[in-house]
Design an enzyme around this catalytic site. Structure first.
Site, short mmCIF file in Angstrom:
data_model
loop_
_atom_site.label_atom_id
_atom_site.label_comp_id
_atom_site.label_asym_id
_atom_site.label_seq_id
_atom_site.Cartn_x
_atom_site.Cartn_y
_atom_site.Cartn_z
N VAL A 1 0.86 -1.18 0.00
CA VAL A 1 0.00 0.00 0.00
C VAL A 1 0.90 1.23 0.00
CG1 VAL A 1 -1.80 1.20 1.30
CG2 VAL A 1 -1.70 -1.31 1.34
N CYS A 2 0.65 2.14 -0.92
CA CYS A 2 1.51 3.34 -1.04
C CYS A 2 1.37 4.22 0.21
CB CYS A 2 1.11 4.17 -2.25
SG CYS A 2 1.92 5.78 -2.26
N VAL A 3 2.49 4.55 0.81
CA VAL A 3 2.47 5.30 2.07
C VAL A 3 1.90 6.71 1.89
CG1 VAL A 3 4.92 6.00 1.83
CG2 VAL A 3 3.83 6.02 4.08
N ALA B 1 -1.78 6.48 1.25
CA ALA B 1 -2.46 5.93 2.43
C ALA B 1 -2.61 6.99 3.52
CB ALA B 1 -1.69 4.73 2.96
#
Lengths: 120, 135
Positions: free
Chosen positions: A78-80, A83
């Site tokens: 999941v892209c930080v 997110a």
């Protein structure tokens, strides 16, 4: 045997992207291919929320990814940045997913035979 | 570097694979977040020493139009970032002629140097890539 990377750009339930990506991944694995990594970007990050609770008679998109990943060693990333912007953090992240940087998407592009995007 | 690459240390030099990445920008700069988050990917990608190109089609051509003012919608104007791409050795920017002309834009309306190509040439550019990321 082909190595696939998958990019999901839309959230669950509103949009079919995550469903189609899941069915694609499942079909590819059944055909003997490998799915290395699924990268969740844009609203796609919502596919990782541990707080997701669909009605009992509906598919559970988050847990379905979790199960497929566990069975077939798929890296769910999941892209930080995406997110944090949307309130997804380690504390509400479903087990089996991990939060990391966009570099993981580029790396999936480099290491996969095909990177397939699902979204608008 | 390790933050940019998510903690993974990529092989450099002869050991690393260099692939052709095309970032295909199709959407208007504001109204949805796709354009901004696409640009974020491009900036990270610059750290990977890959062969990077950007293409602008459909409403995506508006992303690089000069003179954007976003104060009225209280959203950050990120268009100056496109000017910084040159510093990352990202210099291949393509604009689809048909999309540009359909919106009454000209090459001089853009804030960065671009190569204007027609739809058939754009198809060839896409065909020649290893990875196309479409936002």
């Amino acid at each position: 045997m082909m190595k696939f990377g998958i990019l999901i750009n839309e959230g669950p339930y509103t949009h079919q992207a995550s469903d189609t990506a899941y069915l694609f991944a499942k079909a590819a694995i059944e055909k003997g291919h490998k799915v290395n990594r699924v990268f969740f970007y844009h609203d796609g990050v919502y596919n990782s929320s541990r707080l997701t609770e669909p009605p009992q008679d509906d598919r559970h998109i988050v847990n379905r990814w979790q199960k497929l990943a566990k069975e077939h060693h798929i890296d769910l990333v999941v892209c930080v940045a995406a997110a944090l912007r949307r309130g997804i953090k380690d504390e509400n992240l479903q087990e089996g997913f991990r939060i990391s940087g966009l570099g993981q998407l580029i790396e999936a592009g480099i290491q996969s035979d095909r990177l397939v995007t699902f979204g608008d | 570097m390790s933050e940019a690459t998510g903690g993974i240390h990529m092989e450099e030099g002869g050991g690393g694979k260099i692939k052709k990445f095309l970032y295909l920008n199709r959407k208007a700069p504001y109204g949805t977040i796709y354009a901004l988050e696409s640009l974020e990917v491009v900036l990270i990608a610059a750290a990977f020493d890959q062969d990077v190109s950007l293409a602008f089609i459909d409403d995506g051509v508006y992303q690089i139009v000069k003179g954007q003012h976003t104060k009225g919608i209280d959203v950050k104007n990120f268009s100056p970032t496109f000017r910084a791409l040159e510093g990352y050795d990202i210099e291949k920017l393509y604009v689809e002629k048909e999309s540009m002309e359909a919106r009454s834009l000209k090459e001089t309306d853009f804030l960065v140097p671009v190569k204007v190509v027609n739809a058939a040439e754009m198809a060839d550019i896409m065909q020649s890539q290893d990875v196309v990321l479409s936002f």
